[in-house]
Write an enzyme that holds these catalytic residues in place. Structure first.
Site, PDB file in Angstrom:
ATOM      1  N   TRP A  11      45.604  39.603   2.089  1.00 30.65           N
ATOM      2  CA  TRP A  11      46.936  40.037   1.683  1.00 30.65           C
ATOM      3  C   TRP A  11      46.918  40.668   0.300  1.00 30.65           C
ATOM      4  O   TRP A  11      47.590  41.676   0.055  1.00 30.65           O
ATOM      5  CB  TRP A  11      47.886  38.866   1.760  1.00 30.65           C
ATOM      6  CG  TRP A  11      49.360  39.164   1.703  1.00 30.65           C
ATOM      7  CD1 TRP A  11      50.311  38.413   1.088  1.00 30.65           C
ATOM      8  CD2 TRP A  11      50.077  40.252   2.311  1.00 30.65           C
ATOM      9  NE1 TRP A  11      51.567  38.954   1.266  1.00 30.65           N
ATOM     10  CE2 TRP A  11      51.450  40.091   2.018  1.00 30.65           C
ATOM     11  CE3 TRP A  11      49.682  41.357   3.076  1.00 30.65           C
ATOM     12  CZ2 TRP A  11      52.431  40.979   2.443  1.00 30.65           C
ATOM     13  CZ3 TRP A  11      50.666  42.250   3.505  1.00 30.65           C
ATOM     14  CH2 TRP A  11      52.016  42.058   3.194  1.00 30.65           C
ATOM     15  N   LYS A 101      52.308  31.566   0.790  1.00 29.98           N
ATOM     16  CA  LYS A 101      53.306  30.845   1.584  1.00 29.98           C
ATOM     17  C   LYS A 101      52.848  29.410   1.828  1.00 29.98           C
ATOM     18  O   LYS A 101      52.094  29.143   2.769  1.00 29.98           O
ATOM     19  CB  LYS A 101      53.538  31.564   2.917  1.00 29.98           C
ATOM     20  CG  LYS A 101      53.989  33.018   2.752  1.00 29.98           C
ATOM     21  CD  LYS A 101      54.005  33.757   4.074  1.00 29.98           C
ATOM     22  CE  LYS A 101      54.455  35.203   3.899  1.00 29.98           C
ATOM     23  NZ  LYS A 101      54.446  35.952   5.173  1.00 29.98           N
ATOM     24  N   GLY A 132      58.163  37.418   4.215  1.00 27.28           N
ATOM     25  CA  GLY A 132      58.682  38.009   5.437  1.00 27.28           C
ATOM     26  C   GLY A 132      57.580  38.194   6.458  1.00 27.28           C
ATOM     27  O   GLY A 132      56.412  37.896   6.196  1.00 27.28           O
ATOM     28  N   ALA A 136      48.777  41.236   7.326  1.00 28.21           N
ATOM     29  CA  ALA A 136      48.034  42.227   6.544  1.00 28.21           C
ATOM     30  C   ALA A 136      47.363  43.255   7.446  1.00 28.21           C
ATOM     31  O   ALA A 136      47.225  44.425   7.072  1.00 28.21           O
ATOM     32  CB  ALA A 136      46.994  41.523   5.680  1.00 28.21           C
ATOM     33  N   LYS A 188      57.200  27.873   8.506  1.00 30.60           N
ATOM     34  CA  LYS A 188      56.875  28.688   9.686  1.00 30.60           C
ATOM     35  C   LYS A 188      55.393  28.575  10.035  1.00 30.60           C
ATOM     36  O   LYS A 188      55.005  28.685  11.206  1.00 30.60           O
ATOM     37  CB  LYS A 188      57.306  30.141   9.467  1.00 30.60           C
ATOM     38  CG  LYS A 188      56.695  30.840   8.254  1.00 30.60           C
ATOM     39  CD  LYS A 188      55.401  31.561   8.570  1.00 30.60           C
ATOM     40  CE  LYS A 188      54.774  32.163   7.330  1.00 30.60           C
ATOM     41  NZ  LYS A 188      53.498  32.837   7.612  1.00 30.60           N
ATOM     42  N   SER A 251      47.661  35.738  13.765  1.00 29.03           N
ATOM     43  CA  SER A 251      48.064  34.584  12.965  1.00 29.03           C
ATOM     44  C   SER A 251      46.963  33.528  12.909  1.00 29.03           C
ATOM     45  O   SER A 251      46.569  32.969  13.937  1.00 29.03           O
ATOM     46  CB  SER A 251      49.347  33.970  13.540  1.00 29.03           C
ATOM     47  OG  SER A 251      49.613  32.709  12.952  1.00 29.03           O
ATOM     48  N   ARG A 252      46.493  33.221  11.714  1.00 27.09           N
ATOM     49  CA  ARG A 252      45.475  32.181  11.552  1.00 27.09           C
ATOM     50  C   ARG A 252      46.032  30.818  11.932  1.00 27.09           C
ATOM     51  O   ARG A 252      45.311  29.975  12.475  1.00 27.09           O
ATOM     52  CB  ARG A 252      44.969  32.165  10.112  1.00 27.09           C
ATOM     53  CG  ARG A 252      44.240  33.419   9.702  1.00 27.09           C
ATOM     54  CD  ARG A 252      43.488  33.228   8.399  1.00 27.09           C
ATOM     55  NE  ARG A 252      44.377  33.017   7.273  1.00 27.09           N
ATOM     56  CZ  ARG A 252      44.859  33.986   6.498  1.00 27.09           C
ATOM     57  NH1 ARG A 252      44.534  35.244   6.757  1.00 27.09           N
ATOM     58  NH2 ARG A 252      45.650  33.719   5.474  1.00 27.09           N
ATOM     59  N   VAL A 276      41.954  30.876   4.510  1.00 32.83           N
ATOM     60  CA  VAL A 276      42.902  29.786   4.297  1.00 32.83           C
ATOM     61  C   VAL A 276      43.865  29.678   5.478  1.00 32.83           C
ATOM     62  O   VAL A 276      44.355  30.679   5.987  1.00 32.83           O
ATOM     63  CB  VAL A 276      43.694  30.011   2.999  1.00 32.83           C
ATOM     64  CG1 VAL A 276      44.785  28.960   2.839  1.00 32.83           C
ATOM     65  CG2 VAL A 276      42.750  29.993   1.809  1.00 32.83           C
TER      66      VAL A 276
END
Length: 329
Positions: A11, A101, A132, A136, A188, A251-252, A276
């Site tokens: 990111w 986040k 939001g 990446a 989230k 999404s990790r 991470v």
């Protein structure tokens, strides 16, 4: 203007390109030599894609001299240590934009709270978060994305809006609900872990929709506990980011949940991952918070039991289904 990004991972490096596209001068700080070398050679630190006109360094003092606007793109668990170094080496007041986040497990602190605790008032000029639905992998390809800049000082949020917005692919909204934005953006990730588990266990879209709906309820309870605004739950950092994180193969956290559902342990997943997974740390923080303050967060409790206590899925699921009847919301 000159901008320093603290953290050159997926990111951080992507936002460096966004800012360069917007004609800003960017320096990326990181301690990972591979990241630094790739960026200085004109490549993204993670993706095999080019970056243009961006420099990187492992010298924090030089990074702090380069700019008084710092973008914090390091994992939440490393934030305190990094900020302590920034406080030690900074010679002029800094403005901070956090894009990490998560919640600090040991304190339940949001990043803004860590910043306020570590950075002396004489060195803290402004603070905002930028949150939001934003993988990446898509932003670096300049696919249209919307984010929210949140700050208790709305004029600073507006300043960040102008700095990051790109007329082709990135639109920034503003918010004064900093607390709500930070809480939603952390929770989230936990809900994405749970959805990954459901998918791995063969649950259908009905079940996943129920998870999102009940997850929004728990998100609103947490935002209320932190004195944030319910409207934020329905915004980009809330519902928007939840959708993209809970359903995307990028999404990790979702992918980690799938591995949990397939039988892997938390320890196995972490030993295999070089990136991470914020949801694991945030889950610990939210679980401890709900235990301490008797908050009604059954999904958080269930996820913690599955991941950290290794309770059988069938038992945890049965307990959720056997909860007392009640009205919706």
């Amino acid at each position: 203007m000159h901008i320093t990004i603290i953290g050159g991972g997926a990111w951080g490096a992507t936002l460096a390109q966004v800012l360069t596209d917007n004609n800003h001068q960017v320096l990326v700080y990181d301690l990972n030599k591979n990241y630094i070398n790739r960026i200085n050679q004109g490549m993204h630190s993670i993706f095999d894609l080019p970056l243009k006109n961006i420099q990187s360094t492992s010298d924090l003092e030089i990074s702090l001299l380069y700019s008084d606007l710092l973008v914090l793109a390091v994992p939440t668990k490393a934030m305190r240590q990094v900020l302590q170094q920034i406080a030690l080496l900074s010679k002029t007041p800094k403005s901070f934009v956090n894009v990490s986040k998560g919640i600090e497990p040991s304190t339940f602190f949001r990043v803004s709270q860590i910043v306020n605790q570590i950075i002396p008032p004489s060195l803290l000029q402004n603070y905002a978060s930028l949150m939001g639905p934003s993988h990446a992998e898509e932003v670096i390809l300049r696919k249209v994305t919307l984010l929210t800049a949140a700050s208790s000082d709305l004029s600073f949020a507006t300043e960040i809006q102008k700095i990051f917005s790109n007329p082709i692919y990135l639109k920034i909204y503003t918010s004064s609900d900093l607390v709500g934005n930070e809480v939603c953006s952390a929770l989230k990730n936990v809900l994405a872990l749970i959805n990954g588990i459901l998918v791995a266990k063969g649950f259908g879209i009905n079940s996943q929709a129920a998870l999102i709906s009940r997850g929004i309820v728990e998100m609103s309870r947490l935002v209320t506990f932190y004195h944030g605004s319910f409207k934020t739950v329905l915004g980009l950092p809330g519902l928007g980011d939840l959708i993209v994180t809970a359903f995307s193969t990028h999404s990790r956290n979702f992918s980690a949940g799938q591995k949990i559902g397939a039988g892997k342990t938390y320890e196995q997943i972490m030993s295999e991952s070089d990136q991470v997974i914020e949801g694991f740390q945030s889950l610990v923080a939210f679980y401890q918070l709900q235990s301490k303050h008797q908050l009604d967060l059954p999904l958080i409790k269930a996820a913690y039991q599955l991941i950290y206590e290794c309770r059988p899925f069938e038992l945890v699921f049965d307990e959720l289904m056997q909860r007392p009847f009640k009205s919706d919301c």
